[in-house]
Design an enzyme around this catalytic site. Structure first.
Site, mmCIF file in Angstrom:
data_model
loop_
_atom_site.group_PDB
_atom_site.id
_atom_site.type_symbol
_atom_site.label_atom_id
_atom_site.label_comp_id
_atom_site.label_asym_id
_atom_site.label_seq_id
_atom_site.Cartn_x
_atom_site.Cartn_y
_atom_site.Cartn_z
ATOM 1 N N ASP A 168 3.230 -8.310 3.192
ATOM 2 C CA ASP A 168 2.023 -7.618 2.737
ATOM 3 C C ASP A 168 1.285 -8.511 1.739
ATOM 4 O OD1 ASP A 168 2.962 -5.528 4.190
ATOM 5 O OD2 ASP A 168 3.148 -4.118 2.511
ATOM 6 N N ASP A 217 8.661 0.571 3.259
ATOM 7 C CA ASP A 217 8.416 0.283 4.681
ATOM 8 C C ASP A 217 8.914 -1.100 5.088
ATOM 9 O OD1 ASP A 217 6.214 -0.478 2.961
ATOM 10 O OD2 ASP A 217 5.051 -0.988 4.741
ATOM 11 N N HIS A 218 9.460 -1.862 4.139
ATOM 12 C CA HIS A 218 9.956 -3.207 4.468
ATOM 13 C C HIS A 218 11.459 -3.371 4.285
ATOM 14 C CE1 HIS A 218 5.911 -5.028 4.945
ATOM 15 N NE2 HIS A 218 5.608 -3.929 4.273
HETATM 16 ZN ZN LIG Z 1 3.965 -2.596 3.883
HETATM 17 ZN ZN LIG Z 2 3.924 -3.429 0.396
#
Ligand SMILES: [Zn+2]
Ligand SMILES: [Zn+2]
Length: 332
Positions: free
Chosen positions: A238, A96-97
């Site tokens: 995160d 997701d990054h």
């Molecule tokens: Zn994330």
């Molecule tokens: Zn992560």
């Protein structure tokens, strides 16, 4: 044999936070820095939220902080241009990054980009970005350089620096502080007039040149205030609550901190290397930042007001970021 001009960057990063004096010169212009939240989702995107990505226009160049899936499409809906991205700072290699990177770079090629692109990330960046850039059939037509960074490193760039700190997450992860070089002090027009300065000599003094008034020389330092620190943006990526991230964020103009969950799920979130909105606010308060944006929201939250309210109890300057939100950071 590499099929594209992809290389590894060494020697740009310097340990410690010292800034060269020449950063002080030419940094007095007053354009706002612009933050654009391209994606504010946690691990799963939702209809309202795309995966993590933030564009930061530093006044000198456009920097991308993380590049989750769908980032290029978010650019099309924003005020920023993806072709202007000069550097990408990746916090870590959960999908997701960074999964937006191959698509973004392939589109840059289709748009005939020739300017170089520099990509920065934790020590596994070389392997991960290398793999991502070899997906599918396409030819990279502009230079891409990958820089491996460790925690506690400062990279000096054009008029600004980027410093890293270790985040607390199950895979190698960095938080970033993007900071302008110090600015010249404010010009005191009243004082200049009282010293007999007139007409074009105002501009001369403001540009840093001494001026003669009769038999007296007036120096810029006589009419300028002390140097001012530049604006700074810290992005946690995160992380569970981290003392290193708190130190990195000390007195930042803007802190962007993840708030995957609300307080009731805090213990579980911390186990997985994430924070609650309450914990993000606690850190913002301890770091004495001016403004904090919460981001990286779990898909379980359709409405973000409860998370924002939870954070505001401890840090009133908390705001929940939304996709495509623009935030201007003016010169103090
Ligand atoms: Zn994330
Ligand atoms: Zn992560």
């Amino acid at each position: 044999m590499p099929l594209f001009p992809f290389c590894l960057g060494e020697g740009l990063a310097t340990p410690g936070g010292a800034k060269p004096n020449d950063l002080l010169a030419g940094t007095s212009c007053g354009e706002p820095m612009r933050l654009t939240f391209l994606g504010t989702a946690g691990s799963w995107p939702t209809k309202e939220r795309s995966a993590s990505a933030i564009a930061l226009d530093t006044e000198k160049e456009l920097v991308l902080l993380d590049c989750g899936e769908g980032t290029q499409r978010q650019f099309f809906q924003s005020s920023a241009s993806f072709m202007r991205v000069r550097r990408v700072f990746l916090t870590h290699f959960h999908g997701d990054h960074f999964l937006g990177l191959p698509g973004l770079i392939q589109s840059m090629c289709l748009n005939n980009r020739t300017e170089p692109l520099d990509i920065y990330g934790p020590p596994d960046a070389e392997e991960m970005v290398g793999r991502a850039l070899q997906m599918g059939y396409f030819t990279l037509r502009f230079p891409v350089t990958v820089h491996k960074l460790s925690a506690g490193t400062t990279v000096e760039l054009d008029g600004y620096s980027v410093t890293t700190a270790a985040a607390i997450h199950p895979v190698p992860s960095l938080a970033y502080r993007v900071e302008e070089g110090p600015k010249r002090g404010r010009f005191d027009g009243g004082k200049a007039r009282s010293l007999g300065i007139q007409g074009r000599d105002f501009a001369k003094l403001e540009a840093g040149d001494p001026v003669r008034v009769g038999t007296t020389v007036v120096n810029p330092s006589d009419v300028m205030g002390p140097p001012r620190s530049g604006r700074s943006v810290v992005y946690s990526g995160d992380t569970a609550p981290s003392e290193e991230v708190r130190r990195l964020a000390h007195r930042a103009t803007v802190l962007i901190h993840e708030a995957t969950v609300a307080q009731d799920l805090e213990a579980q979130a911390n186990e997985w290397g994430h924070s609650s909105a309450r914990q993000a606010a606690e850190l913002a308060n301890a770091a004495e930042v001016s403004t904090m944006f919460l981001t990286h929201f779990s898909a379980r939250y359709k409405e973000l007001e409860p998370l924002e309210s939870e954070a505001r109890i401890l840090f009133p300057g908390s705001l929940a970021a939304r996709d495509l939100l623009d935030h201007l950071i003016h010169q103090p």
